[in-house]
Structures are given as C-alpha cells and as structure tokens.
Design an enzyme around this catalytic site. Sequence first.
Site, PDB file in Angstrom:
ATOM      1  N   HIS A   4     -11.665  10.842 -12.608  1.00 23.87           N
ATOM      2  CA  HIS A   4     -11.628   8.723 -12.893  1.00 23.87           C
ATOM      3  C   HIS A   4     -10.865   8.563 -13.217  1.00 23.87           C
ATOM      4  O   HIS A   4     -10.810   8.012 -12.629  1.00 23.87           O
ATOM      5  CB  HIS A   4     -13.000   8.859 -12.459  1.00 23.87           C
ATOM      6  CG  HIS A   4     -14.188   8.969 -11.557  1.00 23.87           C
ATOM      7  ND1 HIS A   4     -15.369   9.480 -11.668  1.00 23.87           N
ATOM      8  CD2 HIS A   4     -14.121   8.960 -10.103  1.00 23.87           C
ATOM      9  CE1 HIS A   4     -15.718  10.325 -10.424  1.00 23.87           C
ATOM     10  NE2 HIS A   4     -14.823   9.552  -8.964  1.00 23.87           N
ATOM     11  N   CYS A  37      12.562  10.868   2.335  1.00 25.04           N
ATOM     12  CA  CYS A  37      11.381  10.404   3.084  1.00 25.04           C
ATOM     13  C   CYS A  37      10.591  10.782   2.436  1.00 25.04           C
ATOM     14  O   CYS A  37       9.377  10.659   2.749  1.00 25.04           O
ATOM     15  CB  CYS A  37      11.546   9.846   4.251  1.00 25.04           C
ATOM     16  SG  CYS A  37      11.590  11.078   5.237  1.00 25.04           S
TER      17      CYS A  37
HETATM   18  C1  PEP Z   1       8.300  15.471   3.857  1.00 24.67           C
HETATM   19  O1  PEP Z   1       7.536  16.454   4.234  1.00 24.67           O
HETATM   20  O2  PEP Z   1       8.375  15.121   2.682  1.00 24.67           O
HETATM   21  C2  PEP Z   1       8.003  14.281   5.159  1.00 24.67           C
HETATM   22  C3  PEP Z   1       8.350  12.733   4.694  1.00 24.67           C
HETATM   23  O3  PEP Z   1       7.039  14.948   6.720  1.00 24.67           O
HETATM   24  P1  PEP Z   1       5.470  14.538   6.197  1.00 24.67           P
HETATM   25  O4  PEP Z   1       5.048  14.657   4.579  1.00 24.67           O
HETATM   26  O5  PEP Z   1       5.199  13.925   7.097  1.00 24.67           O
HETATM   27  O6  PEP Z   1       5.184  16.259   6.820  1.00 24.67           O
END
Ligand code: PEP
Length: 863
Positions: A502, A795
């Site tokens: 926690h 991303c």
């Molecule tokens: C990833 O694989 O880094 C990604 C951004 O896609 P997801 O997390 O939705 O698989």
Amino acid sequence: MTNRVGIVVVSHSAPLAEAAVALALEMTPSDPPRVVLAAGTADGGTGTDAMRVAEAIGEAAAEGGGVLVLMDLGSAVLSAEMALEFADVGETPVRLTSAPIVEGLLAAVVTAASGASLDDVEAEARGALAAKSSHLVEEDADPGSGSGSAPADGAGETETSAGAEETRAEVGVEAEVEVLNRDGLHARPAALVIGALAGRDAVLRVARPGSDPVRVSGPTALLALGVGQGETLRLTAEGADARALLDELVALFADGFGEPTDPAPGDAGIGDPGSGGAATPDPAPPAAPDAPATAAPPQPAGRTDGRTTSRTAGGSAPGGAPIGVSAGRVAGRVVLMPGPVAEPPEGPAIADADREREAARVAEAADAVAAALRKRAERAGEEGRAILEAGAAIAADEDLREAARERIRSGSPAARAVWDAFGAAAEALRAVGGRTAERAADISDVRARIVAALTGQQQPGLPDTDDPYVLVAHDLAPADTAVLDPELCLALVTEEGGPTSHTAILARGHGIPAVVAARGAWSDPQGDTLLVDGSTGELVWDPSPELTASLAERAEIAPFDGEGRTSDGHRVPLLANVGKAADAEEGARANAEGVGLFRTEFCFLGRTEEPSVDEQIAAYRGVFAAFPGKRVVVRTLDAGSDKPLAFVPTGEEENPALGVRGLRTSWIVPELLDRQLEAIAAAAAQERAEVAVMAPMVATVAEAADFAERARARGLERVGVMIETPSAALLADRLFEVIDFVSLGTNDLTQYTMAADRLLGSLAALGDPWQPAVIELIARAGAAGAAVGGSVGVCGEAAADPLLAAVLVGAGATSLSMSARAIPAVAAQLRAVSLEQCREAASAVIEARDTGAARAAASAILR
Ligand code: PEP
Ligand code: MG
C-alpha cells in the site's frame, strides 16, 4: 461457449489482480476457466472503473455458466454494483461475492474449472477463508459440515501402502504422507489435491503431526499450511469416496506430484550459488534477471556528496537492495516514524471471573480503533479512504475478535490475546507469500492500534509537524500512508514493503517519491537529511548543499506549457494517450500537443456486436473534437490477446499474445477494418483534428503496405504502423517505404523482445522497457526514421518515465505520447537536458548489461 462459470476480478491495482490471477491459474494449468480482470483505471492508474467492470462481466458471461465477481476494497464494491446496471449479459446470472480476493479466487478458479455451478463456485469462494481461520484459532474446524461425524483422528487399524502409512479410522480412512517435492506443498500440488477431491463424495482433513486437522475444501487451506519438503502430513478422508480419494492422494504424494524431489538448491552447502559461497552464476536463477549478484548497478559518475547507502533498479527486488516504487527525486529533513507499539507481556493468567470483562475490553478497544479509522477515512481522498475503511473493517472483524476472545478464555490478558490472534492472522498471510504477504502489514497495523488502545500507549502514527519532511519508517502502516499530506511529506522511505504494498500504491497515487526495502534506513539512520530517488531507489544521506539546491530547482513540476523540447530547443511534441472522449478532454486540459495513441478498442470492449459505422463516427468525433487543428493518431482495433472483442472471431488460441491480434484480425475479417477506416475518415471529415491512422501488431512490410492501401483508399492520407514486434523494429527502414510514420508500442515491444508475457507479475523484471535490447531495437527504428525524415513516436508506457523518455529521445523518438498526468514530469525532464545528453544516455543504455546498469548510466548523464 463452455457453459462454465466465468470469473471477474475487480481490483484497484492491476499488478495485484494480475498476480492473484496468475497464482490462481497455476491451479488449473490445462483447462482454466475464463478469468477477466477489471483492475486499475483505463490509463493504467490505481482505481476502479464501473464501465471496465461492466465490460469484464460481459466477457465472462460469454462462457454461459454465470459470472462470479470478486472485488477488493471499498470503491471496487461500488464499481461492481454500478457495473451490474450496465453489463450486457442477457439472462446470464451475475453474482457479486464477498469472498476474499486471493483465497476466494483460487477456490473459485479450481471449482469453476471442474464445471461446477455458480452456486457451488460461489460457496467455495466464500468458504475459502474458513480453513485458515479455523487453523489460526487452533480449533478443530469443520465449517458448515454439522454432520455429527466422528472426529477425524480416531484410532484404527494400520495398513502400509506405497510409502505411506494408512489407517482405517472409526469413520473414514487415514494416511500419513511425506511431502517429497522440492518446493513443498505449493500452489500446483495443492491444486492437484483439490482436483482429486473435486466431484467426490468425501471430506478431507489434513494435519501436521501433533496439530489439529484442518478441513480442506479449497487450495487456500493447504497453501496456508506452508508445508515444506520432507514434512509429513496426516490425511483423513470421510464419505463414500474416502478410500478412492486417499488412494489417489497417497499416489500423488509418493510421486512428488510429478515434480523434482531432489533437495532444493541452497541445501547443497559450500559452492552453492544461493549460499553466497561461490561466484558461479546460478544456471537456473529465479525470476530476478538483473539481480546484483551477477551485476551490481554502477554508481553514478562523479558523485561526491554524502553517503549513498544504497541504490538499485526499481521493480526487480534484488536481494536486500532498496527499491524505488514511486518516481521523483527530492531531498529534505528526515522525520523518523515513532517506534512500533511494544509487544505486551504474556503476564499471569487472568482469573476466571475477570475473563468476560477482559474480553469486553477487546471489543471496546477494537471499536474505538475502527471508529477512529473511519473518521480519518472521511477526511482522506478516495484511495486513502478505501484503505482506512479496510483497516476499520479489520478492527471490526468478528473472526479476529473471536480469535482474541478465545485466547482470553484460556487466560491471556486482553492485549496479549489481541497481539497473538492478529499476529497469527498476519503470519498466515505472510506464509502465503508473494503479494498476499504484503497485506499482512494491514493486519499488523490494526493490531498495534488496538494494543496501544488497550495498554495506554501512544497510537502509532504520523508525526505532528508543519514543516516538510522525508518520512523514514520501519514499515509504514496503510492507515498512515493514506492520510499523508503530500504538501508536507516530500518522500517516503521504508525498511519493509514491496512494489505493490500500500505504501507504494498510495505514494504513486499522491505523486510522493518512495523507496521501499531500505534496510537500516529507519533502525540505523545515517544522517539528518536524505536525498531520495523514487525511480532508482537511490538514497543519499546528508547530501551536499549543491546537490540539494540542484534538486530544489526541479522539485516543483510546473504544468506543461504545451511545447515539449529539450534544453537546447530540440522539439519533441508531447501527446496524450486516450481511450475515449473524456481522456482526450483531460489531455487537452493538460496542454497535450495532440493525441499520439487513440486506443479505439477501448470504446467497444464490452460489445458483443460490431458497432455500426455511425456509432463509431460518434465515438471518434468525441476525441477529435478535443484537439481542433492538432494531431490525433487513431489506432485501429487492437483486438485479441488480452483485449478480446466478442465481435472479432479470433477463435480459441493456445498463445493468444502470439495469435491473431491487432492488424492480423484483418486477415480473417477484412471488412471490419474497412468499416472502421471508413468511420475514422468520416469522423475526421466532420472535425478539425489532423487525423492519422496506424495499425497495431505489425510484423511484415506486406502487412503495412496492405494497411496503407486500405486507409488511403478511404481518403486517410497520413498512415503509420506501430512497432511492437522485434521484426517491425528491424524492418523499420523498409516499413518507411510504404507508410508515413511509426509509433513504438514499448509495452508489446518489450513483451515480444524479452519473451515475457506482459500480464505476468512474476516476469515484471523482464518486462521492463529499460532492457538494453529493447532500447537498441528502438534506436534502430529511430535511425530508420531519421534517414528518411520520418516520424518515430513512442506511445508505450516507457514514454511516461521521465528519465527513460529522455533516453528515447536520444534513441531517435521524435514525439512521446503518454497519459495526461505523466506529461508535466516528462516535459520538465526534457527541458533539463540537451539533445546530446539524451543521445549519450541512449548509447550508454544500449551498452549496459542489464536494466540496473542502464538506469544508473542514464541517471549519471541526465541528472
Ligand atoms: C504498446 O504495446 O506499447 C501499446 C501502446 O499498445 P497497448 O498497450 O495498447 O498494447
Ligand atoms: Mg500494444
């Protein structure tokens, strides 16, 4: 449809739920029932989300046998209740159960696997704690049996069979067995025992020699016994199938449950790698690949301040080293938490006449503690409230109180009785191990509070001060962490705890840097001020004024001003990851420069029918509308694997992560992709966002070319692909011949590079995007992009780690996309370093031998 019960796990914490599910699934390796997680928030944070729960229920309902929903604390229950209103399950019965999330899940999974009814699965789940409770109060437990059958340990005639001593009891049969398998009676053997019991008319009890038998109807009771290799157990079975059951169990024990039965490594003595006596690497190490036994993380170059007592990479928990669990780097004066409440003495036995009054004192003290925790819960934030309420529930737990009363009836004074009863309960959780063990601190905290109330000691708790401080504690109680004032508490350091304790969860929720497992920091502090690095686990006692001053400059993270760049002006647009319009609006409020990843499958996870083009247009427009004139990168459906969509027929797969997922689904239903592209194009035409599309899970140039052709045919001009497979990273130069940009999905790229399922908590150290091999692949894609002036976004979650974000820029990332909350810290880190530093850091990481060395090298260059 299997017509079996589907199970949904609702938890505030994805890692917690994943680990519980992993443990439960170990029970039924061959044909597990469907278990669907609704854990954490959509952006990866801590919390619960009713819509996600509704979607999970919908998925589990597809099994056709009903749905059992297990929940963790406070708002998880509310979310699950609310989810029932939305869940699209037709006539399928859905039941929310108060069963405990770990033990209940184990029991439910095993029972559901055997095709039992929803009633039976729920009954097993709810009864999962019974054996443990009974064991803890040292009673001869037989919850719910009430059959009046004879005691299990009656004397009888003895037979010997297959290495086991077997006795015919007055009613039923007995056998003495030895646990031969190396790892003791762990999850898999326990599952096999329960498998043997399933469907049989038999009651099984298990006892250690000299102990009372424990009735076993689910795996938890066996696991809680914590039986090791070489121990003997007495098995007693009653009922029509008692003999057959015992025969099967005797054979299983004799065979070591099909597992190795030679002594465990570590018993070998001198020269054994685990004993510290030899430097030879263990050829089969446990899951901690970056442990410093083979490669201690280097110290940052040029550090001359104070005493750097310890540091390590976060997450992999190498032996004895501190673990950074909540990012951030600060320094401040140290405040030590008050010492633990003293253990009450055994004391002389309480006179018979006084025992009732003594028992009443327990109730009074426990009531007072429960009330105080509830009061604090009212003042706490949502997350803290749930934990404080859980503490109050522990104080109010009738089983625990009864266990204490039982001890008082035997003469124990109240404080001692509480100490022992609650201590035994905490110990049982610890014995289960793993993440369950981390919950033991919750019970110990409540025990200390009740004992303090009974003995007139100061309640354990936070110091009363108005000046900012670094809090150093032995093991911070959840109740304290929950009410920490983030304005005053600069950082947390504890000697105990793990990455999912926690302390860690709440520190992350509050944005307070935190380091756990810092042995000696509290019991033997080395100074009055402390620098804490919650990313690396580094602790520097009495840092120099220069170092402290340099931190102070960065301590305040300013809101993002809408322009990501390095100190020398190199532009790196910072974008938001979104799954729905509300996320996009939050991103816009955080000044995100656009959307780098719109996970469209999040709009339709619970759907059983493909959404119409019009519905899709409406969902997409909601996101586009938040970013007029800005870039929005739409990812086409990433269905399959951990995100199955009922309307995408991927079929049954042995290894769904390596199966038909992402763009591969267009091989079986190309028209689904075409309709989605059509909807995206139509939505884009109605809004002002600059819309681009990209495909997930691409491995070949041909796939990318096909996707680009389909998208462009619908008027979507800017087309890209995600780089989530090592193949795509290695082919990046050729991918750029057919598409306009790439975006690195580091979550999957790490999973596939390291061959480590991203859902498995036990492989977390391998699934670390700091792995040098992963960064090398990213750099390869970066170089391919640079060669043609193409965009190389990131991303995956890696982009949200400020230090790693700088490394990614150095590896060639041209934009970074992350959850809106992560943007300010990443922006601040980039502003503090030059592009050249980023490049140096990327090279150093690629050359590092492991994640610990990678972090340390990057930290030395970038800080
Ligand atoms: C990833 O694989 O880094 C990604 C951004 O896609 P997801 O997390 O939705 O698989
Ligand atoms: Mg992915």
